[in-house]
Scaffold this motif. Structure first.
Motif, PDB file in Angstrom:
ATOM      1  N   UNK A  69       0.803  -1.224   0.000  1.00 18.40           N
ATOM      2  CA  UNK A  69       0.000   0.000   0.000  1.00 18.40           C
ATOM      3  C   UNK A  69       0.837   1.276   0.000  1.00 18.40           C
ATOM      4  N   UNK A  70       2.124   1.187   0.310  1.00 16.92           N
ATOM      5  CA  UNK A  70       3.002   2.349   0.221  1.00 16.92           C
ATOM      6  C   UNK A  70       3.296   2.766  -1.210  1.00 16.92           C
ATOM      7  N   UNK A  71       2.976   1.908  -2.177  1.00 16.16           N
ATOM      8  CA  UNK A  71       3.207   2.206  -3.592  1.00 16.16           C
ATOM      9  C   UNK A  71       1.914   2.521  -4.334  1.00 16.16           C
ATOM     10  N   UNK A  72       0.786   2.433  -3.668  1.00 12.92           N
ATOM     11  CA  UNK A  72      -0.515   2.630  -4.299  1.00 12.92           C
ATOM     12  C   UNK A  72      -0.816   4.115  -4.461  1.00 12.92           C
ATOM     13  N   UNK A 115       8.453   4.743  -5.890  1.00 16.85           N
ATOM     14  CA  UNK A 115       9.154   4.842  -4.614  1.00 16.85           C
ATOM     15  C   UNK A 115       8.137   4.803  -3.475  1.00 16.85           C
ATOM     16  N   UNK A 116       8.620   4.452  -2.293  1.00 18.24           N
ATOM     17  CA  UNK A 116       7.797   4.360  -1.104  1.00 18.24           C
ATOM     18  C   UNK A 116       8.328   5.376  -0.104  1.00 18.24           C
ATOM     19  N   UNK A 120      11.950   5.303   1.969  1.00 15.27           N
ATOM     20  CA  UNK A 120      12.919   6.357   1.690  1.00 15.27           C
ATOM     21  C   UNK A 120      13.306   7.085   2.984  1.00 15.27           C
ATOM     22  N   UNK A 121      12.304   7.375   3.836  1.00 15.09           N
ATOM     23  CA  UNK A 121      12.591   8.041   5.106  1.00 15.09           C
ATOM     24  C   UNK A 121      13.509   7.210   5.980  1.00 15.09           C
TER      25      UNK A 121
END
Length: 135
Positions: A69-72, A115-116, A120-121
Motif C-alpha cells: 500500500x506504500x506504492x498505491x 518509490x515508497x 525512503x525516510x
C-alpha cells in the motif's frame, strides 16, 4: 471515468467531480490512507502526485495482484480490493517489514508510484546525525 486516489490528488479540469468515499473498517484502519479516500469521476484531466514515477497496471477480469500500500496511488473505483497480511503468518508479516498489503481483483487499472515514502525516510535516517544528548 471514475478513480479513487490514495492521498495524491492535486487538482483537475472542468468536468470532474471530486468527493470522498468511506472505506470499510478494515480498509480504513490498515490501508495506510484512513477511513476516506478521494473519489474523482467525470470527464477531464485529473492531476495526481506521487513519490517517484507513476506506472499503470491493467488487470483483466478476475486477474489478481497484490500491492504494497506504500506504492498505491489510484485505482478504478469499481475494482474490489481487500487488505491482507504480506506473508502467511502475522509474525512473518511483521518481521519482514511489509506488514499488510492490498489485494486487487480486475478488471481495472491500478496506478503505482515507483518509490515508497516510508522506505525512503528510513534510508535517509541512517545518514542523519544523532540527536544531541541532554547532558
Amino acid at each position: 471515468y471514475q478513480r479513487r486516489v490514495h492521498g495524491g490528488y492535486l487538482g483537475g479540469t472542468t468536468g470532474l467531480n471530486v468527493s470522498t468515499k468511506a472505506q470499510n473498517l478494515k480498509q480504513g484502519l490498515f490501508s495506510g490512507e484512513g477511513f476516506f479516500v478521494v473519489q474523482v469521476s467525470g470527464t477531464g484531466t485529473c492531476f495526481i502526485s506521487s513519490f517517484g514515477s507513476i506506472h499503470n497496471m491493467n488487470l483483466a477480469p478476475g486477474e489478481e495482484i497484490i500491492i504494497d500500500n506504500g506504492h498505491l496511488v489510484a485505482w478504478n473505483s469499481n475494482m474490489k480490493y481487500t487488505i491482507q497480511k504480506a506473508a502467511k503468518g502475522w509474525w512473518t508479516s511483521g518481521v519482514s517489514g511489509e506488514g499488510l498489503v492490498c489485494k486487487f481483483v480486475g478488471p481495472g487499472t491500478i496506478y503505482l508510484q515507483t518509490k515508497n515514502e516510508g522506505s525512503f525516510g528510513s534510508w535517509v535516517r541512517q545518514f542523519a546525525p544523532p540527536p544531541p544528548s541532554n547532558n
